[in-house]
Design a protein around this motif. Structure first.
Motif, short mmCIF file in Angstrom:
data_model
loop_
_atom_site.label_atom_id
_atom_site.label_comp_id
_atom_site.label_asym_id
_atom_site.label_seq_id
_atom_site.Cartn_x
_atom_site.Cartn_y
_atom_site.Cartn_z
N MET A 1 -8.58 -2.47 19.46
CA MET A 1 -7.75 -1.90 20.52
C MET A 1 -8.35 -2.26 21.88
O MET A 1 -9.54 -2.04 22.13
N GLU A 2 -7.53 -2.82 22.74
CA GLU A 2 -7.99 -3.18 24.08
C GLU A 2 -8.04 -1.95 24.97
O GLU A 2 -7.09 -1.17 25.01
N VAL A 80 -9.99 13.40 22.80
CA VAL A 80 -10.70 12.27 22.17
C VAL A 80 -9.80 11.04 22.13
O VAL A 80 -10.24 9.91 22.42
N LEU A 81 -8.54 11.23 21.77
CA LEU A 81 -7.60 10.11 21.70
C LEU A 81 -7.41 9.46 23.08
O LEU A 81 -7.41 8.23 23.20
N LEU A 82 -7.27 10.27 24.11
CA LEU A 82 -7.10 9.73 25.46
C LEU A 82 -8.35 8.99 25.92
O LEU A 82 -8.26 7.94 26.58
N LEU A 83 -9.51 9.52 25.59
CA LEU A 83 -10.75 8.82 25.91
C LEU A 83 -10.84 7.51 25.15
O LEU A 83 -11.36 6.51 25.66
N ALA A 84 -10.33 7.50 23.91
CA ALA A 84 -10.36 6.29 23.10
C ALA A 84 -9.50 5.19 23.72
O ALA A 84 -9.83 4.00 23.60
N LEU A 85 -8.40 5.57 24.36
CA LEU A 85 -7.53 4.57 24.98
C LEU A 85 -8.25 3.80 26.08
O LEU A 85 -8.02 2.60 26.27
N THR A 86 -9.11 4.49 26.82
CA THR A 86 -9.84 3.82 27.89
C THR A 86 -11.17 3.25 27.42
O THR A 86 -11.72 2.35 28.05
N ALA A 87 -11.69 3.76 26.29
CA ALA A 87 -12.96 3.26 25.77
C ALA A 87 -12.76 2.06 24.85
O ALA A 87 -13.68 1.25 24.66
N GLY A 88 -11.58 1.95 24.24
CA GLY A 88 -11.30 0.83 23.35
C GLY A 88 -11.24 1.19 21.89
O GLY A 88 -10.68 0.45 21.09
N SER A 89 -11.81 2.35 21.51
CA SER A 89 -11.77 2.79 20.11
C SER A 89 -12.18 4.24 20.02
O SER A 89 -12.83 4.77 20.93
N VAL A 90 -11.78 4.87 18.93
CA VAL A 90 -12.16 6.26 18.70
C VAL A 90 -13.68 6.36 18.54
O VAL A 90 -14.31 7.29 19.04
N ALA A 91 -14.26 5.39 17.83
CA ALA A 91 -15.71 5.41 17.63
C ALA A 91 -16.46 5.36 18.96
O ALA A 91 -17.45 6.07 19.15
#
Length: 253
Positions: A1-2, A80-91
């Motif tokens: 995920m970009e 967490v999901l919203l942070l993942a969108l800007t971080a690139g992944s849930v991990a």
């Protein structure tokens, strides 16, 4: 995920929505409850109950308790999901929150240490507040006695630790940093929100949780770990919820 880079306007809207669905909403209702309590008379003569039964039938009550815990955690999952969108992944988002499993032992013992450092002064704040008449009587556990009462109380404690530390510390701090806020301003805002949603218990708990919020937000800014904070918060609430029945006739709670 970009990774995506939302505009400042979208970040502000995102913050308001997440807080409006969770602890920001709680803060508004809590402040209203405080105003109502002050208008009703001295706080010393009033009480509030946490973890109350939601149905007479034990199995239906258990279902409602579990559903309440699950739905309350949804905004934390959204954060967490919203942070993942800007971080690139849930991990990566979990890593940025300090919720990965890189150092479980250290997170655990730090959480225990924070519990000791925050929990005892917090109890002292409550007792002093009761003595001064600025804190209502808080009944941490008003559940009927069932075989599942203690497990549910422990789950409630864990739920509180997750939702509060993920949303009002890990998520909020990172989003305000992206908006260019100063560290001091971020810490103060995080602490004010935490203090506000505890004011339904009176002025004493509001101030105590504001101080706790200052410590927790600064901890995250320095360590980038929410795991020890979740451990500490869970232990503090677990001691309050489960221990209340053991000490309520001994201490002036």
């Amino acid at each position: 995920m970009e990774p995506v880079s939302p505009t400042r306007g979208l970040l502000r809207a995102e913050l308001l929505i997440v807080l409006g669905l969770s602890l920001g909403r709680s803060a508004v209702y809590s402040l209203i409850a405080l105003v109502q309590a002050l208008a009703a008379g001295p706080l010393a003569g009033q009480s509030t109950s946490l973890n109350t039964s939601q149905a007479r039938d034990p199995w239906l009550d258990l279902l409602y308790q579990l559903l309440s815990i699950g739905f309350t955690l949804v905004p934390a999952a959204l954060a967490v999901l919203l942070l993942a969108l800007t971080a690139g992944s849930v991990a990566q988002a979990l890593g940025d929150l300090g919720l990965d499993l890189r150092r479980p032992g250290r997170d655990l013992w730090q959480g225990v240490a924070i519990t000791a450092a925050i929990g005892v002064p917090g109890l002292a704040f409550y007792l002093v507040g009761r003595a001064l008449g600025i804190t209502v009587e808080v009944i941490p556990a008003a559940l009927d006695a069932h075989w599942w009462t203690i497990p549910v109380l422990l789950l409630q404690a864990l739920k509180n630790g997750i939702i509060e530390e993920v949303v009002v510390v890990g998520y909020l701090v990172q989003r305000l940093e992206r908006l260019g806020w100063s560290g001091r301003r971020i810490v103060v805002v995080s602490a004010l929100i935490r203090g506000a949603y505890h004011t339904y218990q009176g002025l004493g708990p509001g101030v105590a949780n504001l101080v706790m919020g200052l410590v927790f937000a600064q901890w995250f800014r320095r360590t980038r770990r929410t795991a020890p904070l979740i451990v500490a918060h869970t232990l503090i609430d677990a001691f309050a919820f489960v221990g209340y029945g053991l000490v309520k006739d001994v201490l002036p709670l």
